[in-house]
Design a protein around this motif. Structure first.
Motif, PDB file in Angstrom:
ATOM      1  N   THR A  27       0.788  -1.227   0.000  1.00  0.00           N
ATOM      2  CA  THR A  27       0.000   0.000   0.000  1.00  0.00           C
ATOM      3  C   THR A  27       0.817   1.273   0.000  1.00  0.00           C
ATOM      4  OG1 THR A  27      -0.148   0.076   2.428  1.00  0.00           O
ATOM      5  CG2 THR A  27      -1.897  -1.116   1.231  1.00  0.00           C
ATOM      6  N   GLY A  28       2.030   1.197   0.500  1.00  0.00           N
ATOM      7  CA  GLY A  28       2.809   2.405   0.732  1.00  0.00           C
ATOM      8  C   GLY A  28       2.679   2.793   2.200  1.00  0.00           C
ATOM      9  N   ASN A  33      -1.803   6.652   2.285  1.00  0.00           N
ATOM     10  CA  ASN A  33      -1.475   5.617   1.299  1.00  0.00           C
ATOM     11  C   ASN A  33      -2.193   4.313   1.630  1.00  0.00           C
ATOM     12  OD1 ASN A  33       0.287   7.235  -0.199  1.00  0.00           O
ATOM     13  ND2 ASN A  33       2.031   6.707   1.075  1.00  0.00           N
ATOM     14  N   SER A  37      -5.088   2.903  -0.987  1.00  0.00           N
ATOM     15  CA  SER A  37      -4.742   1.652  -1.668  1.00  0.00           C
ATOM     16  C   SER A  37      -5.661   0.506  -1.254  1.00  0.00           C
ATOM     17  CB  SER A  37      -3.283   1.293  -1.374  1.00  0.00           C
ATOM     18  OG  SER A  37      -2.919   0.141  -2.065  1.00  0.00           O
ATOM     19  N   GLU A 131       0.148   2.579   9.666  1.00  0.00           N
ATOM     20  CA  GLU A 131      -0.971   2.223   8.785  1.00  0.00           C
ATOM     21  C   GLU A 131      -2.136   1.501   9.455  1.00  0.00           C
ATOM     22  OE1 GLU A 131       2.894   2.531   7.016  1.00  0.00           O
ATOM     23  OE2 GLU A 131       2.223   0.849   8.252  1.00  0.00           O
TER      24      GLU A 131
END
Length: 185
Positions: A27-28, A33, A37, A131
């Motif tokens: 995903t980054g 991000n 994603s 994340e």
């Protein structure tokens, strides 16, 4: 889980190094991000669950400090970089590691500062990433079960650098792969 189609997710390509033969998405780094994603992938409607595999910094000390060579299942996530209280989210995927569950804080910063680490630990977190909260929020919105598995990569203290993380990420990917082979494959 025969017939199920999980989406395997990594934040950074280094974390996915040992998974070249396993379909996955990278995903980054960071919440934006991760959210964009993952939402794009889930919008296709082809996945019935999400499995996140990755690394996280350790913010807990003493008896609460996790083992650096153990994979943990994240069962609660919170944001540490937002000035107002935010809801604690709970990924609703199957618990595979009942004796290895931790709470993780998420923020858009690589934590490498003792004061920041202490503040994040005071929120009730054991690990920190960039994340997890976004992944959990997106999976809730798409009504898709989520499991997050993390292996500690660093101590998120003033001695930690991005270079330290890059130096260990391939080894951590191999640890995640051994776990995946034993528990998820």
């Amino acid at each position: 889980m025969s017939g199920s189609k999980p989406l395997h997710v990594f934040a950074h390509q280094g974390e996915a190094t040992a998974f070249a033969d396993v379909p996955h998405v990278v995903t980054g780094i960071g919440k934006i991000n991760a959210a964009v994603s993952l939402a794009s992938e889930l919008a296709s409607g082809q996945y019935d669950r999400v499995v996140v595999l990755g690394t996280a910094g350790v913010v807990a000390d003493g008896e609460q400090r996790p083992n650096m060579d153990t994979v943990y299942q994240i069962t609660e996530v919170l944001q540490h970089d937002f000035p107002l209280p935010t809801e604690v989210l709970r990924p609703r995927g199957e618990i595979l590691l009942p004796n290895q569950q931790l709470t993780m804080a998420t923020g858009d910063v690589f934590v490498s500062d003792d004061q920041q680490r202490i503040r994040i630990a005071s929120l009730g977190a054991t690990l920190v990433d960039m994340e997890g909260y976004a992944y959990t929020s997106i999976c809730e919105r798409f009504d898709v079960p989520l499991q997050i598995f993390k292996v500690p990569s660093d101590f998120a203290d003033s001695n930690t650098t991005i270079d330290d993380w890059f130096a260990v990420v391939a080894r951590k990917s191999a640890q995640l792969r051994a776990f995946w082979d034993a528990q998820l494959n």
